[in-house]
Enzyme design. Structure first.
Site, PDB file in Angstrom:
ATOM      1  N   ASN A   9       0.856  -1.188   0.000  1.00 23.27           N
ATOM      2  CA  ASN A   9       0.000   0.000   0.000  1.00 23.27           C
ATOM      3  C   ASN A   9       0.892   1.238   0.000  1.00 23.27           C
ATOM      4  O   ASN A   9       1.509   1.554   1.010  1.00 23.27           O
ATOM      5  CB  ASN A   9      -0.891  -0.045   1.250  1.00 23.27           C
ATOM      6  CG  ASN A   9      -1.675   1.237   1.446  1.00 23.27           C
ATOM      7  OD1 ASN A   9      -1.786   2.072   0.558  1.00 23.27           O
ATOM      8  ND2 ASN A   9      -2.233   1.385   2.646  1.00 23.27           N
ATOM      9  N   LYS A  11       0.016   4.226  -0.132  1.00 17.57           N
ATOM     10  CA  LYS A  11      -0.650   5.381   0.510  1.00 17.57           C
ATOM     11  C   LYS A  11      -0.513   6.610  -0.394  1.00 17.57           C
ATOM     12  O   LYS A  11      -0.511   6.478  -1.599  1.00 17.57           O
ATOM     13  CB  LYS A  11      -0.097   5.606   1.922  1.00 17.57           C
ATOM     14  CG  LYS A  11      -0.161   4.314   2.760  1.00 17.57           C
ATOM     15  CD  LYS A  11       0.071   4.543   4.224  1.00 17.57           C
ATOM     16  CE  LYS A  11      -0.003   3.204   4.960  1.00 17.57           C
ATOM     17  NZ  LYS A  11       0.140   3.333   6.411  1.00 17.57           N
ATOM     18  N   HIS A  98      -9.121   0.845   5.799  1.00 18.00           N
ATOM     19  CA  HIS A  98      -7.801   1.070   6.403  1.00 18.00           C
ATOM     20  C   HIS A  98      -7.981   1.994   7.614  1.00 18.00           C
ATOM     21  O   HIS A  98      -8.829   2.884   7.599  1.00 18.00           O
ATOM     22  CB  HIS A  98      -6.853   1.694   5.377  1.00 18.00           C
ATOM     23  CG  HIS A  98      -5.449   1.736   5.858  1.00 18.00           C
ATOM     24  ND1 HIS A  98      -4.992   2.702   6.729  1.00 18.00           N
ATOM     25  CD2 HIS A  98      -4.404   0.905   5.631  1.00 18.00           C
ATOM     26  CE1 HIS A  98      -3.718   2.458   7.006  1.00 18.00           C
ATOM     27  NE2 HIS A  98      -3.339   1.379   6.353  1.00 18.00           N
ATOM     28  N   GLU A 100      -6.478   4.474   8.547  1.00 19.65           N
ATOM     29  CA  GLU A 100      -6.398   5.908   8.215  1.00 19.65           C
ATOM     30  C   GLU A 100      -7.726   6.408   7.649  1.00 19.65           C
ATOM     31  O   GLU A 100      -8.102   7.562   7.860  1.00 19.65           O
ATOM     32  CB  GLU A 100      -5.232   6.148   7.237  1.00 19.65           C
ATOM     33  CG  GLU A 100      -3.884   5.979   7.943  1.00 19.65           C
ATOM     34  CD  GLU A 100      -2.757   5.433   7.086  1.00 19.65           C
ATOM     35  OE1 GLU A 100      -2.838   5.500   5.840  1.00 19.65           O
ATOM     36  OE2 GLU A 100      -1.776   4.914   7.674  1.00 19.65           O
ATOM     37  N   GLU A 170      -4.391  -5.072  11.228  1.00 12.94           N
ATOM     38  CA  GLU A 170      -3.378  -4.032  11.334  1.00 12.94           C
ATOM     39  C   GLU A 170      -3.544  -3.273  12.647  1.00 12.94           C
ATOM     40  O   GLU A 170      -4.347  -2.338  12.720  1.00 12.94           O
ATOM     41  CB  GLU A 170      -3.514  -3.047  10.175  1.00 12.94           C
ATOM     42  CG  GLU A 170      -3.387  -3.693   8.804  1.00 12.94           C
ATOM     43  CD  GLU A 170      -2.937  -2.672   7.767  1.00 12.94           C
ATOM     44  OE1 GLU A 170      -1.870  -2.900   7.183  1.00 12.94           O
ATOM     45  OE2 GLU A 170      -3.625  -1.659   7.574  1.00 12.94           O
ATOM     46  N   GLY A 176       3.278   2.370  10.701  1.00  8.85           N
ATOM     47  CA  GLY A 176       4.163   3.511  10.468  1.00  8.85           C
ATOM     48  C   GLY A 176       4.972   3.915  11.688  1.00  8.85           C
ATOM     49  O   GLY A 176       5.616   4.962  11.692  1.00  8.85           O
ATOM     50  N   SER A 216       4.282  -2.032  10.214  1.00  6.55           N
ATOM     51  CA  SER A 216       5.751  -2.068  10.261  1.00  6.55           C
ATOM     52  C   SER A 216       6.342  -3.413   9.850  1.00  6.55           C
ATOM     53  O   SER A 216       7.321  -3.877  10.443  1.00  6.55           O
ATOM     54  CB  SER A 216       6.258  -1.639  11.646  1.00  6.55           C
ATOM     55  OG  SER A 216       5.866  -0.299  11.932  1.00  6.55           O
TER      56      SER A 216
HETATM   57  P1  PGA Z   1       3.408   0.389   7.603  1.00  6.22           P
HETATM   58  O1  PGA Z   1       1.887   0.539   7.137  1.00  6.22           O
HETATM   59  O2  PGA Z   1       3.937  -0.855   6.960  1.00  6.22           O
HETATM   60  O3  PGA Z   1       4.079   1.645   7.090  1.00  6.22           O
HETATM   61  O4  PGA Z   1       3.399   0.298   9.080  1.00  6.22           O
HETATM   62  C1  PGA Z   1       1.041  -0.571   7.074  1.00  6.22           C
HETATM   63  C2  PGA Z   1      -0.307  -0.182   6.582  1.00  6.22           C
HETATM   64  O5  PGA Z   1      -0.810   0.880   6.971  1.00  6.22           O
HETATM   65  O6  PGA Z   1      -0.911  -0.918   5.799  1.00  6.22           O
END
Ligand code: PGA
Length: 253
Positions: A9, A11, A98, A100, A170, A176, A216
């Site tokens: 992803n 983003k 997601h 976010e 997640e 992140g 992560s």
């Molecule tokens: P990340 O994001 O690998 O940067 O932690 C994972 C995600 O939001 O799918």
């Protein structure tokens, strides 16, 4: 046998040129290095889906995904992107819910149920995200919250339909942040999600759904995570922006 999936992803990152370069590098490296049975899903920003699709071509183990969709088929929704549009470009997966989107765009269980239903109706694969924030885990309510997220958005589906959903667990505290859930924390939650599905449907249904871990994921921790019984792959954010890292993750099954 459940599908093994490494999904990247991107983003809201990359320019068109950077995205094309990243996709080309991943496609070239994956051809020689990643096992044929591993499904790679590239999930660039909407404006670059067509360009990335052109690069992917007919590579059978590389799919294209979108990061979001609108739940309605078409109409006066300025700035939104429909599932048919995504489908017409040749993307096959859509990330739904997601954290976010839940956090910054107020997406709730009901909306995510609609998006999931509409994605399945169009013949595409939802990658349905769930996961708790840190305060919820610290309060010991993470199982309850994830069960609620899954039940409220997915349990109106038929057994036949829920089998077509990919679930991504997640934990928000791991996204992140550089903090990864330990393999045992991931396995524990994945097994729990599968059990919830088995209770609602049946074992056969639960055992056929791929459950990805996200938060992560890096080349250094992917192999341990993916070796867990109920972890069928990863939804990768930051590390999917580096071709070498992402391909190394896809090699970690
Ligand atoms: P990340 O994001 O690998 O940067 O932690 C994972 C995600 O939001 O799918």
């Amino acid at each position: 046998m459940r599908k093994k999936i490494a999904a990247g992803n991107w983003k809201m990152n990359t320019s068109l040129q950077d995205g094309q370069q990243l996709a080309s590098e991943v496609i070239n490296m994956a051809k020689d290095e990643v096992k044929g049975e591993v499904q790679i899903v590239l999930i660039p920003p909407f404006p670059f889906l067509g360009a990335v699709k052109a690069l992917v071509g007919t590579a059978s183990n590389i799919a294209l995904g979108a990061q979001n969709c609108h739940e309605e088929a078409s109409g006066a929704y300025t700035g939104e992107v429909s599932i048919d549009m995504i489908n017409s470009i040749g993307a096959t997966h859509i990330v739904i819910g997601h954290s976010e989107r839940r956090e910054y765009f107020g997406e709730d269980h009901e909306l995510l149920a609609k998006k999931t239903r509409a994605t399945l109706d169009a013949g595409l694969t939802p990658i349905f995200c769930c996961g708790e924030k840190l305060d919820v885990r610290e309060a010991g309510d993470h199982f309850k919250l994830v069960a609620e997220q899954v039940a409220k958005s997915l349990f109106d589906l038929s057994a036949e339909d829920i089998k077509k959903v990919v679930i991504a667990y997640e934990p928000v505290w791991a996204i992140g942040t550089g903090v990864t859930a330990s393999a045992s924390q991931a396995q524990e939650m994945h097994a729990f999600i599968r059990k919830e599905i088995a209770n609602q449907y049946n074992d056969e249904t639960a055992n056929s759904i791929s459950i990805l871990y996200g938060g992560s994921v890096k080349p250094g921790n992917a192999a341990e995570l993916f070796s867990c019984l109920d972890v069928d792959g990863g939804l990768v954010g930051g590390a999917s922006l580096k071709s070498r890292d992402f391909v190394d993750i896809a090699k970690s099954f």
